[in-house]
Scaffold this active site. Structure first.
Site, PDB file in Angstrom:
ATOM      1  N   CYS A 157       4.352 -12.200   6.286  1.00  0.00           N
ATOM      2  CA  CYS A 157       3.092 -12.193   7.427  1.00  0.00           C
ATOM      3  C   CYS A 157       2.100 -11.035   7.448  1.00  0.00           C
ATOM      4  O   CYS A 157       1.223 -11.141   7.921  1.00  0.00           O
ATOM      5  CB  CYS A 157       3.934 -12.550   8.665  1.00  0.00           C
ATOM      6  SG  CYS A 157       4.981 -10.863   9.299  1.00  0.00           S
ATOM      7  N   ASP A 158       3.082  -9.902   6.919  1.00  0.00           N
ATOM      8  CA  ASP A 158       1.901  -8.927   6.583  1.00  0.00           C
ATOM      9  C   ASP A 158       0.672  -8.905   5.822  1.00  0.00           C
ATOM     10  O   ASP A 158      -0.250  -8.261   6.130  1.00  0.00           O
ATOM     11  CB  ASP A 158       2.848  -7.618   5.847  1.00  0.00           C
ATOM     12  CG  ASP A 158       4.311  -7.484   6.170  1.00  0.00           C
ATOM     13  OD1 ASP A 158       4.873  -8.575   6.652  1.00  0.00           O
ATOM     14  OD2 ASP A 158       4.949  -6.516   5.826  1.00  0.00           O
TER      15      ASP A 158
END
Length: 373
Positions: A157-158
């Site tokens: 997700c980063d």
């Protein structure tokens, strides 16, 4: 210059009352300066290359703060610092061709291009992104750090902070729809894979689908979701108002903001684990910085109702200020990782001040607008 600075102090030393608390515009300005100056002075102690994503997040924050500093006191020293950094690296991105982290630095480069219109600031980023588009990723979404092909897509997700804003910004600069089409396709693949529609939060990557916290809750990492919301802010800055692509991202932003607002702790912070703060009782300032940034931006843009979200922003900002030492060091920053970990006040990392500066510029804008209006 001294007369201009004195006039600036007199003009902004105004208190705005928010939710029964006060936020001093000058205090916001000075806190950003202290944090930026401390981190710049300590960059030589950072164990990351200048092109690394850890530093790149700080550069983005500095680019936003540089605009405030220049506008308020004609201080262009922060722009000069970024210019020197870019020039000595020939405006290059980091080494890995597909890896989202390695073009995060382009967010600062493209902001600098918007200001100075120097083609050399643009060329390396264009070369990298165009190559990726011409050679689209094919790897698995099951992230495995021993298999580089699983890092071709945005499988953690980063990455939704690191890469999508770059492609969207390039679309606005060039007018070439291939950038927005590629971004939209890849983003939605990650969304479909990692977003939990019941919790309205993102898993960090597939390894956390079945993991549980000590209290039995699913593992949703504070900074991981902070990365996503911070990235959405950068993207909403770039989407044309009538773009057919915009509604999905604006609705996702609003949905996540509502969920994050519910998860703020009584001390004003968010913690490393969003659903099990008791297991990680210390504040965590990198996720808190990103959340305050997103919520303040949402209020400023009319995307979030002020009466509901302003108390949360006010409490969050005061909490962040409490983590800044007198010399400007920001504490309680969880080190590089992929999941919740306990944090101490002594811990700091470069993306923490980056998130703080992003949050501060939106708080400053909020106070500026409230005074003008």
């Amino acid at each position: 210059m001294k007369k201009k600075f004195l006039f600036f102090i007199l003009s902004v030393n105004v208190l705005s009352v928010l939710n029964g608390q006060t936020m001093d515009k000058m205090e916001v300005w000075q806190s950003m300066k202290r944090v930026a100056d401390w981190q710049i002075a300590h960059m030589g102690e950072v164990n990351h290359s200048e092109l690394n994503w850890v530093n790149a997040t700080f550069y983005l924050g500095v680019s936003r703060w540089a605009a405030v500093a220049e506008q308020t006191t004609q201080d262009d020293s922060y722009y000069k610092w970024l210019m020197r950094l870019g020039c000595r690296n020939y405006w290059q991105v980091d080494q890995r061709m597909y890896h989202a982290d390695d073009i995060c630095i382009s967010q600062m480069y493209l902001n600098m291009y918007d200001k100075y219109k120097k083609q050399e600031m643009l060329v390396p980023t264009l070369a990298r992104t165009e190559w990726v588009i011409m050679n689209p990723p094919t790897g698995s979404f099951k992230l495995d750090y021993h298999d580089a092909t699983t890092l071709e897509h945005w499988t953690w997700c980063d990455a939704l902070f690191m890469a999508p804003p770059v492609y969207l910004h390039l679309y606005n600069i060039t007018g070439d729809k291939k950038f927005i089409r590629f971004m939209d396709k890849e983003y939605k693949l990650t969304y479909d894979y990692l977003f939990d529609k019941e919790e309205n939060l993102f898993y960090r990557d597939h390894r956390y689908f079945d993991k549980k916290e000590a209290n039995g809750a699913n593992v949703f990492w504070g900074r991981g979701n902070g990365w996503v919301l911070g990235g959405l802010v950068e993207m909403l800055r770039e989407f044309p108002a009538k773009s057919k692509y915009r509604p999905f991202y604006q609705e996702l932003f609003q949905k996540m903001c509502r969920r994050i607002a519910e998860l703020q702790n009584s001390d004003g912070f968010w913690h490393a684990s969003l659903l099990d703060p008791d297991s990680y009782p210390s504040p965590e300032t990198s996720c808190s910085g990103f959340f305050v940034y997103a919520l303040a931006y949402g209020i400023n843009e009319g995307l979030l109702p002020k009466e509901q979200f302003l108390p949360i922003v006010t409490s969050g900002w005061r909490a962040l200020l409490s983590a800044v030492e007198k010399d400007g060091k920001l504490g309680y920053v969880q080190p590089v990782g992929a999941d919740p970990k306990n944090v101490t006040r002594e811990m700091s990392e470069v993306y923490g001040p980056g998130a703080f500066l992003l949050a501060g510029t939106e708080i400053y804008r909020m106070l500026q607008d409230s005074i003008i209006n």
